[in-house]
Design a protein around this motif. Sequence first.
Motif, short mmCIF file in Angstrom:
data_model
loop_
_atom_site.label_atom_id
_atom_site.label_comp_id
_atom_site.label_asym_id
_atom_site.label_seq_id
_atom_site.Cartn_x
_atom_site.Cartn_y
_atom_site.Cartn_z
N TYR A 249 0.84 -1.19 0.00
CA TYR A 249 0.00 0.00 0.00
C TYR A 249 0.88 1.24 0.00
N ARG B 271 -8.63 11.86 -1.82
CA ARG B 271 -8.68 10.51 -1.26
C ARG B 271 -8.70 10.55 0.27
N HIS B 272 -8.50 11.73 0.88
CA HIS B 272 -8.57 11.92 2.32
C HIS B 272 -7.65 10.98 3.10
N ASN C 165 -6.86 7.93 2.52
CA ASN C 165 -7.09 6.49 2.38
C ASN C 165 -5.94 5.88 1.60
N ARG C 166 -5.52 4.72 1.97
CA ARG C 166 -4.38 4.11 1.30
C ARG C 166 -4.74 3.59 -0.09
N ASN C 167 -3.75 3.59 -0.96
CA ASN C 167 -3.88 3.04 -2.31
C ASN C 167 -3.06 1.76 -2.37
#
Length: 97
Positions: free
Chosen positions: A76, A84-85, A87-89
Amino acid sequence: MTLTADDCIAAATTPHSRYLEHAQAALDACIRGAVPFSADTVRALIPASAGEGNPNVLPALFLNASKRQRITPVGYIAPARHTRHGNRNRLWIGGPQ
């Protein structure tokens, strides 16, 4: 000039078709690159001339590539976009591992 239903459908789908084609080409390039990548990486490779496209295009392409074992998750990363605030990708790499 009178527009037919076919004309309206073509006008509505053409920008999305171009975006989809460019998004698929960008994902293919990342897969061939043999280094980890995220959706942000793919998004950065899509030319601005392709337009915005539907927000579901990239998730659908990644899901399809994953199911076909063209990509494998490897970790991640923090997203580059503020929308995306935090949030992990997911990070991906080409091919099954």
